[in-house]
Design an enzyme around this catalytic site. Structure first.
Site, short mmCIF file in Angstrom:
data_model
loop_
_atom_site.label_atom_id
_atom_site.label_comp_id
_atom_site.label_asym_id
_atom_site.label_seq_id
_atom_site.Cartn_x
_atom_site.Cartn_y
_atom_site.Cartn_z
N ILE A 383 0.84 -1.20 0.00
CA ILE A 383 0.00 0.00 0.00
C ILE A 383 0.87 1.25 0.00
O ILE A 383 0.65 2.18 -0.78
CB ILE A 383 -0.96 -0.02 1.21
CG1 ILE A 383 -1.94 -1.19 1.07
CG2 ILE A 383 -1.72 1.31 1.33
CD1 ILE A 383 -2.86 -1.41 2.25
N ASP A 402 10.54 2.87 6.52
CA ASP A 402 10.21 1.45 6.70
C ASP A 402 11.34 0.82 7.48
O ASP A 402 12.50 1.20 7.33
CB ASP A 402 10.07 0.75 5.33
CG ASP A 402 9.32 -0.58 5.45
OD1 ASP A 402 8.19 -0.66 4.94
OD2 ASP A 402 9.87 -1.53 6.05
N ASP A 485 -9.68 4.49 9.89
CA ASP A 485 -10.53 3.44 9.32
C ASP A 485 -10.50 2.17 10.16
O ASP A 485 -11.31 1.27 9.98
CB ASP A 485 -10.02 3.12 7.90
CG ASP A 485 -10.94 2.18 7.13
OD1 ASP A 485 -12.17 2.36 7.20
OD2 ASP A 485 -10.42 1.26 6.46
N GLU A 490 -13.19 -3.29 17.16
CA GLU A 490 -14.17 -3.01 16.10
C GLU A 490 -15.41 -3.86 16.34
O GLU A 490 -15.30 -5.04 16.69
CB GLU A 490 -13.56 -3.33 14.73
CG GLU A 490 -12.38 -2.40 14.44
CD GLU A 490 -11.68 -2.67 13.10
OE1 GLU A 490 -12.11 -3.57 12.36
OE2 GLU A 490 -10.70 -1.96 12.82
N HIS A 513 -13.73 0.40 8.84
CA HIS A 513 -12.79 -0.57 8.24
C HIS A 513 -13.20 -0.96 6.82
O HIS A 513 -13.42 -2.13 6.50
CB HIS A 513 -12.69 -1.82 9.12
CG HIS A 513 -11.41 -2.57 8.91
ND1 HIS A 513 -10.80 -3.30 9.89
CD2 HIS A 513 -10.59 -2.68 7.82
CE1 HIS A 513 -9.69 -3.84 9.41
NE2 HIS A 513 -9.54 -3.47 8.15
N ILE A 514 -13.28 0.06 5.97
CA ILE A 514 -13.73 -0.18 4.59
C ILE A 514 -12.68 0.22 3.56
O ILE A 514 -12.97 0.33 2.37
CB ILE A 514 -15.04 0.60 4.29
CG1 ILE A 514 -14.88 2.06 4.74
CG2 ILE A 514 -16.25 -0.07 4.94
CD1 ILE A 514 -15.91 3.00 4.19
N GLY A 515 -11.44 0.42 4.04
CA GLY A 515 -10.38 0.84 3.12
C GLY A 515 -10.27 -0.05 1.90
O GLY A 515 -10.08 0.40 0.78
N GLY A 516 -10.42 -1.34 2.13
CA GLY A 516 -10.26 -2.27 1.01
C GLY A 516 -11.58 -2.75 0.45
O GLY A 516 -11.62 -3.63 -0.41
#
Ligand code: NAI
Length: 630
Positions: A383, A402, A485, A490, A513-516
């Site tokens: 991502i 990273d 998100d 949850e 939690h709808i990013g994907g």
């Protein structure tokens, strides 16, 4: 093979995928004004005949009258039909050549188009029994030989009686006339062939339903072109996986069963017993107990990103390969991040809310373009790197951090420390994975290191951010806006209330939690996972497997592939090779990879070998699973 077994095979929709008259209609009616309605009539007549509802002679004559075919049309039909032979017939060409004396093609169709197609497979001309056209001498077909028994009802029975074959007769076909042979007492068994069509009335009468010629050959212990009929591979797909996955698995010839919901542990323990491939989403728990019952299971497809719901260790020890869809929703998350950072940096979200309350707040205060701003990406994986590319295209300057060495995309700049990234960035976005050590990697201390007025995004995992610290920083105005998100806790279902310290904060976008969660991502997952599963079943490839050593293998050609999964203890490869050497078997190629639990050895060998060696290989101590592919 014993000489007294005879195979009687139907032509239309069995030897070929189609009804020859339907194709002939396409050819003969090509420029005809009533083309579509005539074609429909032909198909209707064919079906009525198949179902035994119209006399055969009437059906043939009606079709010839409608089509008025000519010899040149038949020539064209033959070349079409040669390309339309059923797939399982094509791959088992050897069967026809080897048993040519004992194979008869008996059809109510016509020799003029059947013979040229089937003789190419080694079937004898004299073993093709079918009708014959009558022409007017100028190439026009005007009728057919009415004295041929095959033009009459019960014709196949009459024809076969005349042959008086001295042995057992097995009939393979898709139509009622094929069943009639068995019904008359002439045939020992009738196999309903369903690779191309399924007719309920015929299925009900069959001794066996054979979805492919492989299955027929397998049942009769005859050599097959492939190691195992695909229809015997039982695939269970739970939790409403995308229809594209179901289509792909069915098209491959697998026996696919679907279930809209998940199954609990006990239900799954029962159901899994005869399953070869299991497809799940995030709800189904594949526990060690489930796996204990999964004696035929070869692979699990997780139609999602995460695989926490699967006991990966138990699966590995059981020799079950697990695949998921790690990048199928990457783009969806990236688009959401782009959208949210623009929304937040302009304050659109609060402005829109005010408008809904009737407040007109026209001002440029606190509104900025993203162009030229510094975007700090923490976690430069699938991502993070995609976002890097898209953000640069918007004119942003990208910094990333990273913990592993990563190649910078485009003009992105790598930061040596998290601190450096936090100091520099106008927008900070988190895309690290959810490993436990990432808990609260962004807290009070890290927010303090960010610029005043920073925009903050977390679309990765809930526990990586200290939510209270985020709340305080939003309220103090140090963080100008945030989009979240994912949350430490949850709700389990849409019925449960969402409780969070972040509710009601200014310039704060909260999403469940709808990013994907896009239809594209669902479809990508639906096609990606079956691809991986089929490549594993058909070739032994484990690339991208979550728990198996990853091996990308060459396509199997002119060899048999031995697939050996074993506990990772020393000396197994040597034992395999010793067994092969003792049996005088030549290795064409060999590949080995291990992980901490298992070893995965692929050995390609010449096709000719004594099958006894298979038993010996299977008996090697520490073997978990063994299979042969060809
Ligand atoms: P990935 O595994 O490709 O990338 C994660 C990167 O983060 C790796 O390069 C890793 O080295 C790095 N990393 C891990 N811990 C770090 C740390 N403490 N500091 C710096 N770098 C660190 O994962 P991918 O596919 O890019 O996904 C990223 C996150 O997004 C995951 O947490 C995933 O669960 C989440 N996600 C969320 C979705 C949603 O609906 N909101 C949908 C899809 C993924």
């Amino acid at each position: 093979m014993k000489p007294n077994k005879y195979f009687v095979i139907d032509f239309d929709s069995t030897f070929t995928k189609v009804e020859a008259f339907d194709v002939l209609a396409d050819i003969a009616l090509k420029d005809h004004p009533d083309r579509e309605s005539s074609k429909k009539k032909i198909a209707d007549i064919t079906n009525l005949g198949m179902e035994g509802k119209l006399s055969l002679r009437d059906s043939i004559q009606q079709r010839i009258d409608l089509l008025q075919p000519e010899k040149r049309h038949i020539l064209s039909l033959v070349s079409h039909l040669k390309g339309l032979v059923s797939e399982s017939f094509k791959r088992n060409k050897d069967f026809f050549a080897t048993h040519s004396e004992n194979i008869y093609v008996i059809s109510n169709g016509f020799k003029e188009f059947i013979e040229p197609v089937v003789t190419e497979f080694g079937i004898r001309k004299e073993n093709v029994l079918a009708n014959e056209f009558v022409t007017d001498g100028n190439g026009k077909i005007i009728g057919f030989d009415v004295n041929n028994p095959l033009s009459a009802n019960q014709g196949k029975v009459e024809q076969l009686k005349k042959l008086n074959l001295p042995g057992d007769i097995y009939v393979i076909g898709d139509g009622y006339t094929d069943y009639e042979i068995k019904h008359s007492g002439l045939a020992n068994k009738f196999y309903a062939f369903t690779e191309n069509v399924e007719r309920e009335s015929v299925l009900a009468k069959a001794d066996h339903i054979t979805p492919s010629l492989d299955e027929f050959l397998y049942l009769n212990k005859l050599n097959t072109a492939i190691s195992y009929p695909k229809n015997r591979i039982h695939v269970l797909l739970l939790e409403n996986v995308h229809p594209v996955a179901i289509e792909l698995m069915k098209a491959e010839g697998f026996n696919v069963e679907t279930y809209p919901a998940g199954l609990d542990e006990d239900e799954l323990c029962e159901k899994i017993k005869n399953v070869s491939v299991l497809g799940i989403r995030s709800k189904t728990q594949v526990t060690a107990k489930v796996l204990e019952n999964a004696n035929r299971l070869m692979a699990i497809g997780a139609f999602c990103i995460g695989t926490n719901q699967i006991d990966l260790k138990a699966a590995t020890q059981k020799g079950v390969a697990v695949f998921n869809a790690p990048f199928s929703n990457t783009r969806s998350v990236v688009e959401m991040a782009i959208a949210e950072m623009i929304m937040l940096i302009r304050g659109f979200y609060d402005k829109s809310n005010k408008m809904h309350q009737g407040k007109w707040d026209k001002s440029a205060k606190g509104s900025f373009e993203v162009r030229g701003k510094k975007l700090g990406i923490i976690g430069y994986g699938s991502i993070g790197t995609q976002l890097s590319v898209l953000a640069e295209n918007l004119g942003m300057k990208v910094l990333f951090y990273d913990q592993e060495e990563k190649l910078a995309m485009g003009n992105a700049t790598k930061c040596k420390s998290l601190k450096e990234l936090l100091h520099e960035s106008d927008v900070v976005t988190l895309h690290v994975d959810g490993r436990p050590t990432n808990a609260n990697i962004i807290g009070k201390h890290e927010f303090a290191q960010m610029k005043k007025g920073v925009i903050f995004l977390n679309l990765s995992r809930g526990h990586v951010v200290d939510v209270n610290a985020l709340r305080e920083n939003i309220l103090s105005g140090h963080v100008a806006g945030c989009a979240v998100d994912v949350f430490p806790y949850e709700p389990i279902s849409n019925e449960e209330e969402f409780i969070s310290e972040l509710r009601g904060l200014p310039n704060t976008i909260l999403t469940p939690h709808i990013g994907g969660s896009t239809l594209e991502a669902q479809e990508n997952i639906g096609s990606f996972v079956p691809g991986k599963l089929m490549d594993y079943i058909n070739n032994g490839n484990t690339s991208n497997s979550v728990n198996f050593p990853n091996l990308t293998l060459p396509t199997l050609e002119n060899a048999h592939r031995l697939i050996h999964v074993h506990h990772n203890v020393p000396g197994i490869l040597a034992r395999i090779n010793q067994t092969l050497a003792d049996n005088g078997i030549n290795i064409v190629g060999q590949y080995l990879k291990t992980n901490e639990l298992i070893g995965y050895v692929i050995t390609d060998i010449n096709k000719e070998y004594d099958k006894e060696v298979i038993k010996q290989l299977r008996a090697i101590e520490h073997t978990i699973k063994f299979r042969v592919l060809y």
